[in-house]
Design a protein around this motif. Structure first.
Motif, mmCIF file in Angstrom:
data_model
loop_
_atom_site.group_PDB
_atom_site.id
_atom_site.type_symbol
_atom_site.label_atom_id
_atom_site.label_comp_id
_atom_site.label_asym_id
_atom_site.label_seq_id
_atom_site.Cartn_x
_atom_site.Cartn_y
_atom_site.Cartn_z
ATOM 1 N N PHE A 1 0.867 -1.083 -0.125
ATOM 2 C CA PHE A 1 -0.040 0.053 0.000
ATOM 3 C C PHE A 1 0.938 1.197 0.095
ATOM 4 O O PHE A 1 0.616 2.117 -0.836
ATOM 5 C CB PHE A 1 -0.935 0.089 1.174
ATOM 6 N N THR A 2 1.986 1.264 0.964
ATOM 7 C CA THR A 2 2.967 2.395 0.842
ATOM 8 C C THR A 2 3.285 2.643 -0.449
ATOM 9 O O THR A 2 3.525 3.772 -0.839
ATOM 10 C CB THR A 2 3.806 2.127 1.959
ATOM 11 N N LEU A 3 4.000 1.486 -1.198
ATOM 12 C CA LEU A 3 4.657 1.759 -2.390
ATOM 13 C C LEU A 3 3.772 2.248 -3.243
ATOM 14 O O LEU A 3 3.864 3.222 -4.158
ATOM 15 C CB LEU A 3 5.081 0.395 -2.778
ATOM 16 N N ALA A 4 2.427 1.873 -3.369
ATOM 17 C CA ALA A 4 1.448 2.224 -4.235
ATOM 18 C C ALA A 4 1.060 3.900 -4.281
ATOM 19 O O ALA A 4 1.110 4.748 -5.070
ATOM 20 C CB ALA A 4 0.108 1.468 -4.141
ATOM 21 N N THR A 5 1.175 4.447 -2.757
ATOM 22 C CA THR A 5 0.895 5.799 -2.356
ATOM 23 C C THR A 5 2.056 6.527 -2.961
ATOM 24 O O THR A 5 1.590 7.668 -3.593
ATOM 25 C CB THR A 5 0.558 5.912 -1.125
ATOM 26 N N LEU A 6 3.370 5.930 -2.805
ATOM 27 C CA LEU A 6 4.410 6.575 -3.371
ATOM 28 C C LEU A 6 4.377 6.714 -4.962
ATOM 29 O O LEU A 6 4.440 7.912 -5.596
ATOM 30 C CB LEU A 6 5.650 5.846 -3.212
ATOM 31 N N ALA A 7 3.887 5.605 -5.380
ATOM 32 C CA ALA A 7 3.656 5.797 -7.059
ATOM 33 C C ALA A 7 2.703 6.980 -7.654
ATOM 34 O O ALA A 7 2.903 7.593 -8.356
ATOM 35 C CB ALA A 7 3.281 4.286 -7.599
ATOM 36 N N PHE A 8 1.483 6.753 -6.706
ATOM 37 C CA PHE A 8 0.425 8.002 -7.209
ATOM 38 C C PHE A 8 0.990 9.093 -7.006
ATOM 39 O O PHE A 8 0.898 10.128 -7.687
ATOM 40 C CB PHE A 8 -0.818 7.639 -6.177
ATOM 41 N N SER A 9 1.627 9.404 -5.900
ATOM 42 C CA SER A 9 2.323 10.842 -5.764
ATOM 43 C C SER A 9 3.319 11.007 -6.677
ATOM 44 O O SER A 9 3.121 12.335 -7.330
ATOM 45 C CB SER A 9 3.155 10.714 -4.299
ATOM 46 N N GLU A 10 4.055 10.354 -7.261
ATOM 47 C CA GLU A 10 5.035 10.513 -8.495
ATOM 48 C C GLU A 10 4.309 10.912 -9.876
ATOM 49 O O GLU A 10 4.491 11.792 -10.370
ATOM 50 C CB GLU A 10 5.979 9.538 -8.529
ATOM 51 N N VAL A 11 3.422 10.247 -10.024
ATOM 52 C CA VAL A 11 2.349 10.201 -10.985
ATOM 53 C C VAL A 11 1.770 11.670 -11.052
ATOM 54 O O VAL A 11 1.746 12.274 -12.073
ATOM 55 C CB VAL A 11 1.231 9.316 -11.269
ATOM 56 N N ILE A 12 1.305 12.128 -9.943
ATOM 57 C CA ILE A 12 0.727 13.357 -9.930
ATOM 58 C C ILE A 12 1.515 14.544 -10.053
ATOM 59 O O ILE A 12 1.339 15.426 -10.680
ATOM 60 C CB ILE A 12 -0.416 13.353 -8.457
#
Lengths: 336, 295
Positions: free
Chosen positions: A114-125
């Motif tokens: 979950f943590t990695l996914a939130t990191l990825a979303f943050s980078e995409v945005i």
């Protein structure tokens, strides 16, 4: 117990009065700025605490919601002249909608994934915000033209900012307090401690994770609007920053995740520490964050529950009667 | 046509470097079961080491690579023993934030000592290319790619054919059973962490003739290697290798087809999709990766 509670509420009441009286005594702009930043970080970290500390969803993408709040109100103000006070509503809606969109798929993931996914979303945005130049002015960022006034939420002095920030923090404390004492809070903690067991007991876990996400992202948007109006400059690199997200998390972790006052303790300790180190070692760029990293390793390794629960536990052990605001805290994640 | 092949080849070659970095991370993640957020900083340190061996002693990066690998191996042992081992039985939160703290500390350690300047080595072969028809292949990138293949094969043989390698795999699969079979789990953790760190050291040495080094260079690569590891499947060396190539290709193609500014966004979107629909990765043996850090 009742006597203790009232003793504690008297203490908090005095603290509150002191907070309201502070600007009368503190005239130095430098110190005033530090106090405002402490309150700002306490509020922002407090919003993260609801999602991560209570519901156990360890996000490292909290700057998404903060940044979306800042960008929404700022774009409305700069492009259409909408007052930031109204912009708050748009920022809330925007942030909560994106929070729901991220949470819906990401809540299927557990633990570090979950943590990695939130990191990825943050980078995409962040990449989108830098790329979409027509809307966001890209990596150049947006300068908010200074037009002081109550309607534009811009002021020449620090005092109004101080009171806005304080109001924001009080709102977040109140909401956290009610969550802490409500059935919803118990559900959050059940999900944090053992998701499978919580589900077996009939708690609709996805729905409650979503509630925590909506509350958390909405409150983060609020602090984003304040930040934009206070700093008067926003850029993707600063507001959608992963390091910023981990700093937000850090305050709560050091202070005590899943406690009402943990984020405040964390911010009170870390923000001035950071400022002092930055001014003391200004010639040696990087030393402050080097020490910061070391402190993080030591505190998290030795006090995994944060300072507040550790101290209250110590006090309890010595037989002193001190009421605490920890509900289930002190046992974060042991189920894992 | 030539341009398309050029894009594909440069994508594959870059993918080799991603693969090399990711194989180190993958070993640590698969065996020690810790997401090492400081992995990128290990790469950064290896690059600085390589840079200073070149600028101070005039050692060619390809010659000093052996030394860099050795130093990073010892560094890995040290970090595992001092920082990681004490937190192995704690919560996911603690693991994430301790390695994050290590990452912040190392990054700023570099900033403090060596400033934020971009540094690079200047070797004779740096810009050398082989021309195949209309396609130009950069020699340092080709070397990095070939080394990545050798490391992948070497790791495969090591993990499958040697007794120590089998012990590592046993610990990765089920540490309690492995301990009951007489394997010293702590020592395997030490070894796996050190080998993972040595591989990223090698990646740093191969990267310095191609890329600049600066204190935050690791952040750039660590996120990519997370993507690669999750895409390829945790614990699978072949997966990490193929995952690296895929991400290299995706990046190269997206840079041309969509927009250079959005190529990173594309692979993060792929990352999210893989996490959601096949969290155990494309090439892993099955379930498991979503449980990392939870046990």
């Amino acid at each position: 117990m009742r006597g203790l509670l009232s003793k504690k509420s008297i203490f908090l009441f005095i603290l509150l009065i002191a907070a309201f009286a502070l600007p009368n005594f503190l005239k130095n702009k430098f110190y005033m700025n530090i106090v405002i930043m402490v309150i700002f970080y306490a509020a922002l970290s407090g919003s993260w605490n609801i999602l991560a500390g209570y519901a156990g969803q360890l996000s490292l993408g909290h700057s998404i919601f903060f940044g979306l709040g800042a960008y929404t109100s700022t774009l409305l103000l700069v492009k259409m002249g909408v007052s930031p006070w109204l912009g708050i509503i748009a920022a809330l809606i925007m942030s909560m909608a994106v929070g729901a969109l991220i949470g819906y798929p990401a809540f299927r993931l557990k633990g570090p994934f979950f943590t990695l996914a939130t990191l990825a979303f943050s980078e995409v945005i962040r990449y989108i915000a830098s790329f979409w130049k027509e809307l966001t002015n890209g990596a150049m960022g947006i300068n908010i033209p200074f037009k002081p006034g109550l309607a534009t939420m811009m002021f020449r002095t620090k005092e109004p900012y101080y009171f806005i920030a304080l109001g924001m923090l009080l709102l977040i404390i109140l909401i956290t307090f009610f969550i802490d004492r409500s059935k919803m809070g118990s559900y959050f903690i059940a999900i944090r401690e053992n998701e499978d067991a919580a589900e077996v007991l009939g708690i609709p876990i996805t729905r409650y994770k979503m509630y925590s996400m909506l509350i958390s992202s909405g409150l983060a948007a609020l602090t984003g609007v304040f930040y934009a109006q206070y700093i008067l400059f926003i850029e993707p690199e600063a507001v959608f920053n992963i390091n910023f997200s981990s700093q937000i998390a850090l305050m709560s972790i050091i202070g005590g995740m899943g406690t009402i006052f943990g984020p405040i303790v964390g911010a009170v300790l870390l923000v001035p520490l950071n400022e002092i180190m930055r001014s003391a070692f200004s010639s040696l760029n990087g030393l402050n964050f080097f020490i910061y990293g070391i402190v993080l390793i030591i505190v998290v390794s030795w006090m995994p529950n944060g300072i507040l629960p550790t101290i209250t536990n110590q006090v309890k052990k010595r037989g002193l009667k001190v009421s605490t605001d920890r509900k289930g805290a002190g046992k974060i994640d042991t189920a894992n | 046509m030539g341009e398309i092949i050029q894009v594909l080849i440069s994508g594959i070659l870059v993918g080799g470097i991603y693969a090399l970095i990711s194989m180190g991370l993958n070993l640590i993640l698969g065996v020690v079961r810790i997401i090492n957020f400081a992995h990128g900083e290990f790469l950064m340190l290896a690059m600085y080491l390589s840079f200073f061996l070149y600028s101070v002693w005039g050692l060619d990066p390809y010659v000093s690579a052996l030394l860099v690998v050795l130093i990073l191996f010892v560094f890995g042992l040290f970090i595992q023993r001092i920082i990681i081992q004490p937190i192995l039985n704690t919560s996911a939160t603690v693991k994430i934030f301790v390695t994050l703290g290590l990452s912040i500390a190392l990054q700023n350690f570099a900033l403090m000592l060596w400033r934020a300047d971009f540094r690079s080595v200047h070797t004779a072969y740096q810009t050398a290319v082989i021309n195949v028809g209309t396609v130009a292949v950069s020699i340092p990138r080709l070397i990095a790619f070939i080394v990545a293949i050798i490391v992948a094969l070497g790791m495969y043989l090591f993990l499958n054919k040697t007794l120590v390698g089998k012990a590592i795999r046993a610990v990765a699969m089920e540490k309690r059973a492995a301990a009951l079979m007489g394997i010293n789990v702590k020592r395997i953790y030490l070894l796996a962490f050190a080998i993972g760190s040595a591989i990223v050291g090698l990646a740093g040495a191969l990267l310095i003739p191609i890329y600049y080094v600066f204190p935050t260079v690791g952040t750039l690569f660590v996120l990519i290697s997370f993507v690669v590891v999750v895409l390829g499947g945790m614990g699978s060396m072949l997966g990490a290798f193929l995952g690296g190539i895929i991400i290299g290709l995706v990046e190269a193609i997206a840079g041309v087809v969509i927009a250079p500014g959005l190529k990173e966004a594309v692979y993060f979107i792929i990352f999210i999709l893989v996490l959601l629909f096949r969290p155990s990765g494309l090439f892993s043996l099955g379930k498991g990766s979503e449980e990392v850090g939870l046990k």
